[in-house]
Design an enzyme around this catalytic site. Structure first.
Site, PDB file in Angstrom:
ATOM      1  N   TYR A  49      -6.125   6.559 -10.083  1.00 56.84           N
ATOM      2  CA  TYR A  49      -6.677   6.184  -8.624  1.00 56.84           C
ATOM      3  C   TYR A  49      -6.558   5.174  -8.319  1.00 56.84           C
ATOM      4  O   TYR A  49      -6.189   4.494  -6.723  1.00 56.84           O
ATOM      5  CB  TYR A  49      -8.053   6.715  -8.381  1.00 56.84           C
ATOM      6  N   TYR A  66       1.046  -1.700   0.249  1.00 60.18           N
ATOM      7  CA  TYR A  66      -0.181  -0.104   0.083  1.00 60.18           C
ATOM      8  C   TYR A  66       1.050   1.000  -0.015  1.00 60.18           C
ATOM      9  O   TYR A  66       2.083   1.384  -0.017  1.00 60.18           O
ATOM     10  CB  TYR A  66      -1.320   0.065   1.455  1.00 60.18           C
TER      11      TYR A  66
HETATM   12  N1  LIG Z   1      -7.128   6.382  -4.570  1.00 57.90           N
HETATM   13  C1  LIG Z   1      -7.942   6.318  -4.183  1.00 57.90           C
HETATM   14  O1  LIG Z   1      -8.544   6.653  -2.483  1.00 57.90           O
HETATM   15  C2  LIG Z   1      -8.897   4.693  -4.093  1.00 57.90           C
HETATM   16  C3  LIG Z   1     -10.401   4.751  -2.933  1.00 57.90           C
HETATM   17  C4  LIG Z   1     -11.117   3.400  -3.166  1.00 57.90           C
HETATM   18  C5  LIG Z   1     -10.824   2.519  -3.648  1.00 57.90           C
HETATM   19  N2  LIG Z   1      -9.514   2.878  -4.743  1.00 57.90           N
HETATM   20  C6  LIG Z   1      -8.783   2.019  -6.111  1.00 57.90           C
HETATM   21  O2  LIG Z   1     -10.065   1.889  -6.492  1.00 57.90           O
HETATM   22  C7  LIG Z   1     -10.234   0.667  -6.808  1.00 57.90           C
HETATM   23  C8  LIG Z   1     -11.398   0.015  -7.443  1.00 57.90           C
HETATM   24  O3  LIG Z   1     -11.672  -0.210  -6.019  1.00 57.90           O
HETATM   25  P1  LIG Z   1     -13.209  -0.686  -5.528  1.00 57.90           P
HETATM   26  O4  LIG Z   1     -13.181  -1.087  -3.683  1.00 57.90           O
HETATM   27  O5  LIG Z   1     -14.188   0.126  -5.912  1.00 57.90           O
HETATM   28  O6  LIG Z   1     -12.585  -2.119  -6.576  1.00 57.90           O
HETATM   29  P2  LIG Z   1     -14.123  -3.836  -6.307  1.00 57.90           P
HETATM   30  O7  LIG Z   1     -15.394  -2.868  -6.057  1.00 57.90           O
HETATM   31  O8  LIG Z   1     -13.193  -4.492  -5.761  1.00 57.90           O
HETATM   32  O9  LIG Z   1     -13.416  -4.140  -7.961  1.00 57.90           O
HETATM   33  C9  LIG Z   1     -11.793  -4.420  -8.342  1.00 57.90           C
HETATM   34  C10 LIG Z   1     -12.521  -3.626  -9.637  1.00 57.90           C
HETATM   35  O10 LIG Z   1     -10.965  -4.635  -9.900  1.00 57.90           O
HETATM   36  C11 LIG Z   1     -11.258  -5.196 -11.666  1.00 57.90           C
HETATM   37  N3  LIG Z   1     -10.456  -5.463 -11.981  1.00 57.90           N
HETATM   38  C12 LIG Z   1      -9.654  -6.778 -10.594  1.00 57.90           C
HETATM   39  N4  LIG Z   1      -8.006  -7.092 -11.193  1.00 57.90           N
HETATM   40  C13 LIG Z   1      -8.259  -5.995 -12.433  1.00 57.90           C
HETATM   41  C14 LIG Z   1      -7.247  -6.502 -13.417  1.00 57.90           C
HETATM   42  N5  LIG Z   1      -6.268  -7.329 -13.567  1.00 57.90           N
HETATM   43  N6  LIG Z   1      -6.907  -5.577 -14.577  1.00 57.90           N
HETATM   44  C15 LIG Z   1      -8.276  -4.879 -14.540  1.00 57.90           C
HETATM   45  N7  LIG Z   1      -9.080  -4.352 -13.698  1.00 57.90           N
HETATM   46  C16 LIG Z   1      -9.251  -5.433 -12.878  1.00 57.90           C
HETATM   47  C17 LIG Z   1     -12.304  -5.715 -10.952  1.00 57.90           C
HETATM   48  O11 LIG Z   1     -13.247  -5.708 -12.360  1.00 57.90           O
HETATM   49  P3  LIG Z   1     -14.253  -6.897 -12.472  1.00 57.90           P
HETATM   50  O12 LIG Z   1     -15.445  -6.977 -12.373  1.00 57.90           O
HETATM   51  O13 LIG Z   1     -14.033  -7.762 -13.870  1.00 57.90           O
HETATM   52  O14 LIG Z   1     -13.620  -8.283 -11.811  1.00 57.90           O
HETATM   53  C18 LIG Z   1     -13.067  -4.354 -10.655  1.00 57.90           C
HETATM   54  O15 LIG Z   1     -13.935  -3.615 -11.680  1.00 57.90           O
HETATM   55  C19 LIG Z   1      -9.269  -0.023  -6.478  1.00 57.90           C
HETATM   56  O16 LIG Z   1      -7.214  -0.413  -7.045  1.00 57.90           O
HETATM   57  C20 LIG Z   1      -9.162   0.159  -4.918  1.00 57.90           C
HETATM   58  O17 LIG Z   1      -7.368   0.273  -4.176  1.00 57.90           O
HETATM   59  C21 LIG Z   1      -9.049   4.185  -4.346  1.00 57.90           C
END
Ligand SMILES: NC(=O)c1ccc[n+]([C@@H]2O[C@H](COP(=O)([O-])OP(=O)(O)OC[C@H]3O[C@@H](n4cnc5c(N)ncnc54)[C@H](OP(=O)(O)O)[C@@H]3O)[C@@H](O)[C@H]2O)c1
Length: 326
Positions: free
Chosen positions: A238, A55
């Protein structure tokens, strides 16, 4: 002192192997703190990254994981108004435990009408979507936004917020079978993220170019997304689900002057004023009370089965929820 169960990890590595349930003692809340009996918490990619030691920042070990969760205030420390007792609140860290003490100013109070299971996913992903949509472009009704990982909780929140604001979304996904569920949320267009996606997206946009792209994948898909943007548009990164680095063709900078920005909610919350923070959560709760941001739940596990829950969460297709107490 009271003995409660909490998840802890003493080292980083394979998430399902490093988490374990321990009995720990919790004292009375100190001045400025409240005691929260935790109810529900989701397992987010950031939790897995934290357990892997990958992280953006590390914490001293042993640590209790869980970057968000919802519980009910059961007692208050000195100087804290007793009206907090009985309220549902969102905590921001160390959520995977039966009970704990948190500084009252770190809590977000959940408005009446949203239950704990719905509320437990509202602290991280919908506010991230809200900030991404408001911080990087002055969007007008009818404007297009393009995003990848559109099936994620953030991506789904982007779709729901955009629909409420009158903005259109072009959504890149890995799975063709995701199209119907995203359209039901309000997605205007859904395209499978593969080499042909750029031509398909251009045909859908019909000469319009989005000024904002939201990237949670990285690698080649991020380049493809940036390629759709208008001159001087912004790609806001993000997340990095593919764990691949961004690859930016020189021409994107020289000829199109694209802006590549990043967003991290943790940093934003540390620097936002109380009124900025309230504005974001007011917007999120307003839409949540109208039915938005319902978790797409893949599975639910009790706290005692946290290792299985963590292993299941790595398989995707919705959120895994931990039920921390009944
Ligand atoms: N920067 C910030 O402040 C912040 C805040 C919140 C979240 N995030 C980030 O946002 C992202 C999404 O978080 P979330 O909680 O919304 O996720 P989530 O609901 O757990 O969903 C994961 C997503 O990633 C896709 N995925 C998984 N492995 C992948 C790969 N190898 N290549 C492409 N896509 C892939 C999945 O696609 P499928 O549906 O096809 O499996 C799904 O759309 C994460 O990277 C998280 O760390 C960042």
């Amino acid at each position: 002192m009271q003995t409660i169960r909490a998840v802890r990890y003493h080292s980083t590595g394979d998430p399902a192997r490093v988490v374990q349930v321990y009995e720990v003692a919790v004292g009375e809340p100190a001045a400025g703190e409240v005691r929260v009996r935790m109810l529900w918490a989701p397992i987010n990619p950031a939790d897995l990254n934290m357990l892997e030691g990958k992280y953006g920042e590390s914490r001293p070990l042993p640590d209790v994981p869980g970057n968000e969760g919802c519980g009910r205030v059961v007692s208050v420390g000195g100087g804290v108004d007793e009206s907090w007792i009985g309220r549902l609140v969102l905590v921001d860290r160390m959520a995977w435990r039966e009970e704990g003490n948190w500084p009252v100013e770190s809590l977000i109070a959940v408005p009446a009408g949203i239950d704990a299971r719905r509320a437990c996913v509202l602290r991280v992903n919908p506010p991230t979507a809200w900030c991404l949509l408001h911080a990087f472009a002055d969007l007008k009704p009818g404007d297009w936004i393009a995003q990848n990982a559109a099936t994620s909780a953030v991506g789904r929140a982007v779709i729901e917020i955009a629909r409420a604001k009158g903005w259109k979304t072009l959504n890149l996904v890995r799975r063709r079978d995701a199209a119907d569920e995203l359209r039901a949320l309000g997605a205007d267009a859904v395209v499978v993220d593969r080499p042909e996606a750029a031509d398909e997206a251009v045909a859908i946009l019909g000469g319009t170019k989005p000024r904002l792209g939201l990237n949670a994948v990285g690698g080649v898909p991020a380049t493809r997304l940036a390629g759709l943007l208008a001159e001087r548009g912004t790609l806001a990164t993000y997340g990095a689900m593919s764990k691949e680095a961004l690859k930016i063709p020189n021409g994107f900078l020289i000829f199109r002057d694209l802006d590549f920005r990043g967003f991290w909610l943790t940093r934003w919350l540390r620097t936002a004023s109380p009124s900025e923070r309230d504005a974001v959560f007011d917007g999120v709760f307003h839409l949540a009370s109208r039915g938005c941001f319902a978790p797409r739940v893949a599975a639910e596990f009790p706290l005692s089965e946290v290792a299985s829950a963590v292993a299941r969460s790595g398989e995707g297709r919705g959120k895994v929820l931990l039920q921390l107490t009944m």
